[in-house]
Design a protein around this motif. Structure first.
Motif, PDB file in Angstrom:
ATOM      1  N   LEU A 111      34.235  36.190  43.199  1.00 50.28           N
ATOM      2  CA  LEU A 111      35.319  35.691  41.425  1.00 50.28           C
ATOM      3  C   LEU A 111      34.773  35.008  40.659  1.00 50.28           C
ATOM      4  CD1 LEU A 111      38.154  34.525  39.903  1.00 50.28           C
ATOM      5  CD2 LEU A 111      37.731  32.345  41.783  1.00 50.28           C
ATOM      6  N   LEU A 149      39.398  44.932  36.075  1.00 55.75           N
ATOM      7  CA  LEU A 149      40.119  43.915  36.675  1.00 55.75           C
ATOM      8  C   LEU A 149      41.120  42.553  35.678  1.00 55.75           C
ATOM      9  CD1 LEU A 149      36.075  41.590  35.945  1.00 55.75           C
ATOM     10  CD2 LEU A 149      37.255  42.472  37.976  1.00 55.75           C
ATOM     11  N   THR A 150      42.199  42.189  36.708  1.00 51.49           N
ATOM     12  CA  THR A 150      42.906  41.395  36.239  1.00 51.49           C
ATOM     13  C   THR A 150      42.437  39.880  35.278  1.00 51.49           C
ATOM     14  OG1 THR A 150      44.200  42.419  37.946  1.00 51.49           O
ATOM     15  CG2 THR A 150      45.090  39.762  36.985  1.00 51.49           C
ATOM     16  N   ALA A 194      35.273  41.941  43.203  1.00 49.33           N
ATOM     17  CA  ALA A 194      35.998  41.654  42.220  1.00 49.33           C
ATOM     18  C   ALA A 194      37.065  42.074  41.527  1.00 49.33           C
ATOM     19  CB  ALA A 194      35.134  40.840  41.388  1.00 49.33           C
ATOM     20  N   SER A 195      38.131  41.415  41.819  1.00 48.80           N
ATOM     21  CA  SER A 195      39.814  42.225  40.802  1.00 48.80           C
ATOM     22  C   SER A 195      40.121  41.709  40.407  1.00 48.80           C
ATOM     23  CB  SER A 195      41.068  42.761  42.547  1.00 48.80           C
ATOM     24  OG  SER A 195      40.892  41.258  43.447  1.00 48.80           O
ATOM     25  N   ALA A 196      39.258  40.032  39.377  1.00 47.46           N
ATOM     26  CA  ALA A 196      40.096  39.511  39.041  1.00 47.46           C
ATOM     27  C   ALA A 196      39.299  38.570  38.466  1.00 47.46           C
ATOM     28  CB  ALA A 196      41.533  38.560  39.209  1.00 47.46           C
ATOM     29  N   ARG A 219      42.658  35.762  45.711  1.00 40.47           N
ATOM     30  CA  ARG A 219      42.163  37.729  46.964  1.00 40.47           C
ATOM     31  C   ARG A 219      40.476  37.595  46.329  1.00 40.47           C
ATOM     32  NH1 ARG A 219      47.629  38.088  45.866  1.00 40.47           N
ATOM     33  NH2 ARG A 219      47.315  39.140  43.750  1.00 40.47           N
ATOM     34  N   SER A 220      40.490  37.338  45.029  1.00 38.57           N
ATOM     35  CA  SER A 220      39.335  38.054  44.667  1.00 38.57           C
ATOM     36  C   SER A 220      38.448  37.919  44.887  1.00 38.57           C
ATOM     37  CB  SER A 220      39.447  37.736  43.048  1.00 38.57           C
ATOM     38  OG  SER A 220      37.832  38.321  41.848  1.00 38.57           O
ATOM     39  N   ARG A 221      37.247  38.578  45.558  1.00 39.61           N
ATOM     40  CA  ARG A 221      36.006  38.655  46.103  1.00 39.61           C
ATOM     41  C   ARG A 221      34.585  39.161  45.756  1.00 39.61           C
ATOM     42  NH1 ARG A 221      37.476  35.409  50.928  1.00 39.61           N
ATOM     43  NH2 ARG A 221      39.697  34.839  50.594  1.00 39.61           N
TER      44      ARG A 221
END
Length: 294
Positions: free
Chosen positions: A145, A220-221, A193-195, A141-143
């Motif tokens: 990454l 960020l995760t 980015a989310s992760a 899901r991270s864009r």
């Protein structure tokens, strides 16, 4: 560490038994490359080790005498004389055995056997695929990454990023430290980015710990593949996936972390609906360009 060659006859001699005792002592501690060099020297000279002076050990190992003293302290002794007394007074256990009851072989064979054991432990841990599946979904899901790995972990990060880029639209490899590292993490966050995926292997650079703290602070995760659930990066990871490294040679071997990274790739592909189409497109282009020698 592992014993030196000399067990090919099918029975262990006094030197092999002494080596077995040294191995048990050394394997209970994480040693630096210099200290492992000293340990290798003592294993090879197991029968003589209790009678060697620190100066003699230093000469045989090609290190300084203070390094031998620090080595003894790292093992929990007051100094090298205390280590030597221990080697003289404590009876050595029998040399480790390989499957089938035969001696464990030379140091290279024992390093391979230790990695096989690490992979068995990893296989047992993967009996519950939940953590890897969750991590794969987070990474998919991270864009973009970002994939972080410095020093010893750089090869793991580069390998993951190389393959991930074939199925993920925006993979950003972070394999160089310095003042730009924080900037690149911030840029990934601004881009959406989310992760962040981190590979963290010993010896753990301070920069990696600081980078993960910054990444989490930015929202960020953090998913981390590390050598242990108790690694220094654990406090800065949202999801930590452990895979032990081999410590039988002068430098760690990382078959477990590499394989766990490939499992993460598989889980990420399962979450990317166009992953298969991207792979087929790459294969078509590679064939047209004559990219590979079949």
């Amino acid at each position: 560490m592992s014993s030196a060659a000399g067990a090919e006859s099918g029975s262990a001699g006094p030197g092999d038994s002494a080596a077995g005792g040294l191995l048990k002592l050394f394997e209970a501690h994480r040693l630096t490359p210099t200290q492992r060099r000293i340990a290798h020297c003592l294993v090879r000279r197991a029968a003589d080790a209790p009678f060697l002076s620190s100066v003699e050990v230093a000469e045989l190992a090609g290190v300084s005498q203070p390094s031998v003293t620090r080595f003894a302290v790292a093992l929990g002794f007051d100094g090298y004389p205390a280590l030597r007394r221990y080697l003289r007074e404590v009876p050595a256990p029998a040399a480790p055995e390989a499957p089938g009851g035969k001696p464990g072989g030379n140091e290279y064979q024992q390093a391979v056997q230790a990695e096989i054991e690490n992979l068995k432990h990893l296989a047992a841990a993967l009996a519950d695929p939940g953590p890897v599946v969750r991590a794969g979904a987070l990474l998919a899901r991270s864009r973009p990454l970002p994939v972080l790995g410095l020093r010893a972990a750089g090869a793991q990060a580069r390998g993951f990023a190389y393959f991930a880029a074939k199925v993920h639209p925006d993979v950003r490899l972070l394999d160089e430290g310095g003042t730009m590292l924080a900037d690149r993490i911030d840029a990934a966050v601004r881009a959406g980015a989310s992760a962040l995926l981190c590979f963290a292997l010993p010896r753990h650079p301070r920069e990696v710990v600081e980078a993960l703290a910054r990444a989490r602070g930015a929202g960020l995760t953090v998913v981390t593949v590390a050598d242990s659930a108790f690694a220094p990066v654990a406090a800065h990871s949202d999801l930590l996936l452990p895979a032990a490294v081999g410590t039988g040679l002068a430098f760690d071997t990382a078959c477990g972390p590499m394989l766990l990274g490939r499992a993460l790739l598989e889980a990420m592909c399962d979450e990317l609906p166009d992953a298969q189409a991207r792979l087929e497109e790459f294969d078509t282009q590679a064939a047209a360009r004559g990219l590979f020698v079949e």
